[in-house]
Design an enzyme around this catalytic site. Structure first.
Site, PDB file in Angstrom:
ATOM      1  N   GLU B  29     -38.099  37.055  32.143  1.00 38.36           N
ATOM      2  CA  GLU B  29     -36.892  37.391  31.637  1.00 38.36           C
ATOM      3  C   GLU B  29     -36.475  37.470  30.240  1.00 38.36           C
ATOM      4  O   GLU B  29     -37.605  37.476  29.414  1.00 38.36           O
ATOM      5  CB  GLU B  29     -35.963  35.347  31.508  1.00 38.36           C
ATOM      6  CG  GLU B  29     -36.363  35.078  33.189  1.00 38.36           C
ATOM      7  CD  GLU B  29     -36.437  33.971  32.771  1.00 38.36           C
ATOM      8  OE1 GLU B  29     -36.444  33.075  34.140  1.00 38.36           O
ATOM      9  OE2 GLU B  29     -36.622  33.350  31.611  1.00 38.36           O
ATOM     10  N   GLU B  60     -38.112  31.743  37.680  1.00 38.26           N
ATOM     11  CA  GLU B  60     -39.783  31.442  37.146  1.00 38.26           C
ATOM     12  C   GLU B  60     -40.259  32.161  38.405  1.00 38.26           C
ATOM     13  O   GLU B  60     -41.115  32.654  38.220  1.00 38.26           O
ATOM     14  CB  GLU B  60     -40.151  30.655  36.880  1.00 38.26           C
ATOM     15  CG  GLU B  60     -39.912  30.619  35.122  1.00 38.26           C
ATOM     16  CD  GLU B  60     -38.132  29.948  34.698  1.00 38.26           C
ATOM     17  OE1 GLU B  60     -37.437  29.993  35.906  1.00 38.26           O
ATOM     18  OE2 GLU B  60     -37.886  30.574  33.499  1.00 38.26           O
ATOM     19  N   PHE B  83     -41.016  30.207  28.378  1.00 37.91           N
ATOM     20  CA  PHE B  83     -41.588  29.212  27.633  1.00 37.91           C
ATOM     21  C   PHE B  83     -42.688  28.513  29.161  1.00 37.91           C
ATOM     22  O   PHE B  83     -42.406  28.649  29.883  1.00 37.91           O
ATOM     23  CB  PHE B  83     -40.889  28.104  27.167  1.00 37.91           C
ATOM     24  CG  PHE B  83     -40.311  28.873  25.726  1.00 37.91           C
ATOM     25  CD1 PHE B  83     -40.311  27.940  24.125  1.00 37.91           C
ATOM     26  CD2 PHE B  83     -38.744  29.042  26.048  1.00 37.91           C
ATOM     27  CE1 PHE B  83     -39.656  28.469  23.461  1.00 37.91           C
ATOM     28  CE2 PHE B  83     -38.438  29.642  24.924  1.00 37.91           C
ATOM     29  CZ  PHE B  83     -38.683  28.873  22.881  1.00 37.91           C
ATOM     30  N   PRO B  89     -41.215  25.927  37.974  1.00 36.84           N
ATOM     31  CA  PRO B  89     -41.006  26.401  39.211  1.00 36.84           C
ATOM     32  C   PRO B  89     -41.288  26.959  39.775  1.00 36.84           C
ATOM     33  O   PRO B  89     -41.634  27.682  41.361  1.00 36.84           O
ATOM     34  CB  PRO B  89     -39.256  26.911  38.568  1.00 36.84           C
ATOM     35  CG  PRO B  89     -39.042  26.103  37.740  1.00 36.84           C
ATOM     36  CD  PRO B  89     -40.196  25.811  37.148  1.00 36.84           C
ATOM     37  N   HIS B 129     -39.630  22.770  25.013  1.00 33.47           N
ATOM     38  CA  HIS B 129     -40.373  24.418  24.194  1.00 33.47           C
ATOM     39  C   HIS B 129     -41.467  23.899  23.555  1.00 33.47           C
ATOM     40  O   HIS B 129     -41.782  24.683  22.713  1.00 33.47           O
ATOM     41  CB  HIS B 129     -38.950  25.072  22.932  1.00 33.47           C
ATOM     42  CG  HIS B 129     -37.542  24.951  23.690  1.00 33.47           C
ATOM     43  ND1 HIS B 129     -36.580  23.921  24.587  1.00 33.47           N
ATOM     44  CD2 HIS B 129     -36.903  26.363  24.551  1.00 33.47           C
ATOM     45  CE1 HIS B 129     -35.722  24.842  24.903  1.00 33.47           C
ATOM     46  NE2 HIS B 129     -35.704  25.618  24.908  1.00 33.47           N
TER      47      HIS B 129
END
Lengths: 407, 337
Positions: B29, B60, B83, B89, B129
């Site tokens: 991404e 992901e 992150f 996932p 995060h």
């Protein structure tokens, strides 16, 4: 009990009911036109809701999609399916005899994998799920090796590491099977992307069952396929049942599985999965699109799982007795046989003889495989094999563990 | 040699790998045009084209799943999960697929890929995060798990990871992206350009996976640590004046058992420091290894200093982090017992 605010789809009939497929709309063979391969997904929206059929009830091949295989190729297809059926039958018995732990037969779905494989070329790669062993059979992969895998014996190419029917063969275009449903779908797209990046003109074909289309991997694959448009064929085998869960659960009992491709702008069509000639024609069409850089195609193969999901399953507990016989698309072997007879290229006598020959040959192969070993008789790959191939080079901790195990 | 940040060192490693090996591809991404939210892939799309460095849909699962297929087809994908917290996932594809492909296919198919992900806290990133999921990977047979602590290590270890024939999880302590973190959040961060630890060899540079780094020799106690906590431990040792041997593990799998055991046998004492939560964390593995292999050399029970078993807190993150003071207290305790 029903509540308008929660809808739990149910199949039309259950054990004790009379089998009923009246809701399955079957168009006439030859009724669906064959579009140009560079067609826009939008122009063929209706193909996601119809069913492409070539062989009609009289055993004739009709319509635009007919003619992708000649009579000799059709005969090869018939032999592929008979070999697969005979192998399946032997292995189910072997499992019942305790010679292996598990088996899954492709009974009733033989045309899907056998016809599709014969439309591929060497170097193309399938990413199969269960019940696509016909891809190997029709690639002329040695059945003895498949049986060795099922028996996890010393001749198992996978060294006894995978459960039965989880075959793998790079040379024969059969990617390693995972037990986690759907994971292979996005991997096929990645494989196809790599083909494109490397400038190779090979095709990847993804396989998934109707139930596993609910997995997130399916959606990831659709997103990536529609974004990067690599040479991939996205197959959905709708055999009506995911173990005991009927296909309406995975699709919300609305639309079709093929229609899921439309939102992604992927040309999507449904094919009669029990019609060898139709599956071959559609596979050829999709492969040609892929090879010409025209992007992905989604194919829903409409078929029926005649047998149980696996040897661990009892389908009489969840579907009506005799449902398989009532399946309106018939039996793939019978249909191709009728076609060949109608063409004067085959006869009942020769068929009976061929079945006997193939069954004898498969039995002979089984004896050879069992001479190498079965799961029961202990002639298995050595335990040291489990320590191999975890990494390219065994790291220190694994070396220590292996020494501790004394193997 | 040049001084650079960890971000620049990571970019340098990817750049050199892409230059040397046309099968290396980079995606994730935002990594293409924009160069990643942390800018680790900045400029790569311009240099190598969008067939080798490109943006992906926010999936992901899709990123890693596609990478598995590509890797099995002869490429070397080096993908970014924005992150580490977002990798869940993709966990199935990492654990059930990438990690096992070689074994289950008896070597017929392999997955030589790298999954890069910023890890750890200290940037006010809150629960989603800031996580340190290394133990979730280290537990999985077939994966290699790497965490650098300096720009030079980041460059050398990442280059080795990309060249490696096995799937590698490359966890980048984001608190170290711009400068070393000494555990004192109230002090201004000194950038890597002003730290000797920011020295990075120019040109191709590889550090073999599976080799720990003895950062500081010492006689009285061994500190086993990695990532951000390397710098916290060094500060604790410096401030406490204790003669500790500080070992940066660099890779958790494969683990450098020889270096760990040699050191603990020498010092007879051991303190383990990591930022991740304690229960079933990688410290438990280190503790077990030290206990099994060095018991008769131990003069005191080993001690763990870790993050607490809570979700990562936003406004209290400085209380969550093992601080130099907590590490120093553990060092004193292990010396006194």
């Amino acid at each position: 009990m029903s509540d308008p605010f929660l809808h739990v789809p149910e199949p039309g009939c259950r054990p004790g009911d009379a089998p009923d497929f009246s809701d399955v709309v079957i168009p006439k063979a030859g009724a669906v036109p064959r579009p140009a391969i560079d067609v826009d997904a939008e122009e063929i929206r209706n193909l996601a809701y119809s069913i492409i059929r070539v062989t009609n009830k009289k055993g004739e091949a009709v319509g635009d999609w007919a003619g992708s295989v000649d009579l000799d190729q059709a005969l090869i297809g018939l032999r592929d399916m008979l070999r697969l059926r005979a192998m399946d039958a032997r292995m189910v018995i072997a499992q019942r005899q305790g010679k292996t732990s598990f088996y899954m037969q492709a009974l009733g779905e033989e045309a899907v994998s056998c016809a599709f494989q014969r439309a591929l070329e060497k170097g193309d790669m399938n990413f199969p799920t269960y019940r696509q062993q016909g891809l190997l059979v029709a690639a002329d992969y040695p059945i003895e090796l498949m049986m060795n895998q099922v028996y996890s014996n010393e001749g198992d190419p996978l060294q006894g590491r995978q459960m039965p029917v989880f075959y793998s063969s790079r040379d024969y275009g059969y990617f390693s099977i995972s037990g986690n449903l759907g994971t292979q779908y996005i991997q096929a797209v990645g494989w196809a992307m790599a083909n494109a990046i490397k400038g190779e003109r090979k095709v990847a074909s993804a396989w998934i069952g109707d139930g596993a289309t609910a997995e997130s991997d399916f959606h990831a694959a659709m997103v990536f396929a529609s974004t990067y448009k690599p040479p991939v064929i996205l197959n959905i085998v709708n055999n009506q049942w995911a173990i005991s869960t009927y296909q309406g659960i995975a699709r919300g009992n609305s639309g079709t599985f093929a229609a899921r491709g439309l939102g992604f702008g992927i040309p999507s069509l449904r094919v009669d999965g029990n019609d060898y000639l139709a599956v071959h024609a559609v596979a050829t069409w999709a492969a040609e699109r892929a090879r010409k850089g025209l992007g992905p195609t989604l194919i829903e193969h409409v078929t029926y799982r005649d047998g149980p999901h696996s040897t661990s399953d009892d389908p009489t507990a969840y579907r009506p007795k005799g449902e398989a016989e009532k399946w309106p698309l018939g039996d793939p072997v019978e249909r191709l046989k009728e076609y060949l007879i109608k063409q004067g290229h085959w006869s009942e006598e020769r068929h009976t003889q061929a079945v006997a020959e193939i069954e004898a040959e498969v039995l002979e192969t089984q004896k050879k495989a069992e001479a190498t070993g079965t799961l029961q008789d202990g002639r298995r790959p050595p335990p040291s094999e489990m320590f191999e191939d975890v990494y390219a080079t065994p790291p220190a901790h694994l070396v220590r563990q292996r020494q501790k195990a004394g193997i | 040699m040049a001084r650079m940040s960890m971000i620049e060192a990571i970019r340098d490693a990817i750049d050199l790998s892409m230059e040397a090996d046309p099968t290396v591809v980079v995606f994730g991404e935002d990594v293409g045009y924009f160069g990643g939210v942390f800018r680790c892939t900045s400029g790569l799309q311009k240099k190598y084209g969008s067939h080798r460095c490109f943006d992906t849909p926010i999936s992901e699962n899709g990123i890693v799943g596609a990478a598995v297929g590509m890797a099995a087809n002869g490429l070397r994908p080096c993908v970014e999960i924005q992150f580490a917290d977002y990798m869940y996932p993709a966990y199935d594809q990492i654990v059930s697929e990438a990690a096992r492909l070689r074994h289950r296919s008896a070597g017929m198919f392999t997955a030589p890929l790298v999954v890069r992900m910023p890890t750890g806290g200290g940037i006010m990133g809150g629960q989603t995060h800031s996580q340190s999921p290394e133990a979730l990977f280290a537990h999985v047979a077939g994966l290699k798990t790497v965490i650098p602590s300096t720009p030079a290590d980041a460059k050398g270890l990442l280059a080795a990871a990309i060249a490696d024939d096995d799937p590698v999880i490359f966890l980048e302590p984001k608190r170290l992206y711009n400068g070393p973190f000494d555990g004192h959040h109230d002090r201004p961060v000194r950038p890597w350009s002003k730290s000797e630890l920011g020295e990075v060899p120019s040109g191709p540079h590889e550090i073999p996976l599976g080799k720990a780094n003895v950062l500081r020799a010492g006689a009285d106690v061994t500190v086993l640590t990695y990532g951000t906590m390397v710098h916290v431990a060094l500060t604790a040792v410096e401030e406490s004046g204790i003669d500790a041997e500080v070992i940066d593990l660099r890779t958790l799998v494969p683990l450098d058992l020889d270096t760990i055991e040699e050191s603990v046998r020498k010092t007879g004492r051991c303190v383990i420091v990591h930022e991740a939560t304690r229960t079933c964390g990688f410290g438990a593995e280190l503790m077990a290894t030290v206990s099994e292999e060095c018991l008769y050399s131990l003069e005191a029970p080993p001690i763990r200093v870790t993050g607490w078993d809570t979700p990562y807190p936003h406004s209290q993150e400085w209380d969550y982090f093992p601080s130099p003071a907590r590490v120093a207290a553990a060092l004193k305790q292990v010396l006194e017992s």
